[in-house]
Design a protein around this motif. Structure first.
Motif: not given
Length: 69
Positions: A8-12, A32-36, A47-56
């Motif tokens: 499974p790909a990991t995310h940050r 799912p854990a990163a999205e949560a 007032k911050q911007l949060y997002w997830i990225e797939a990790e290489d």
């Protein structure tokens, strides 16, 4: 024929502040854990911007241009 890679790909989870500074908040998470986690941070009302990225898996531990939180 070889078996496909089923690792499974990991995310940050990333954050950008009002000054445009980017911070790595968490890494090595399932999608799912990163999205949560990103949703939890967003629900706090900052007032911050949060997002997830797939990790290489072959990339650096911390994305270029980011700071530790």
């Amino acid at each position: 024929m070889g078996q496909p890679d089923r690792t499974p790909a990991t995310h940050r989870v990333m954050r950008q502040d009002d000054n445009g500074n980017r911070f790595l908040l968490a890494r090595g998470l399932t999608r799912p854990a990163a999205e949560a986690l990103a949703a939890e941070y967003e629900s706090r009302g900052h007032k911050q911007l949060y997002w997830i990225e797939a990790e290489d898996p072959d990339g650096p531990a911390q994305p270029e241009g980011t700071r530790a939180p």
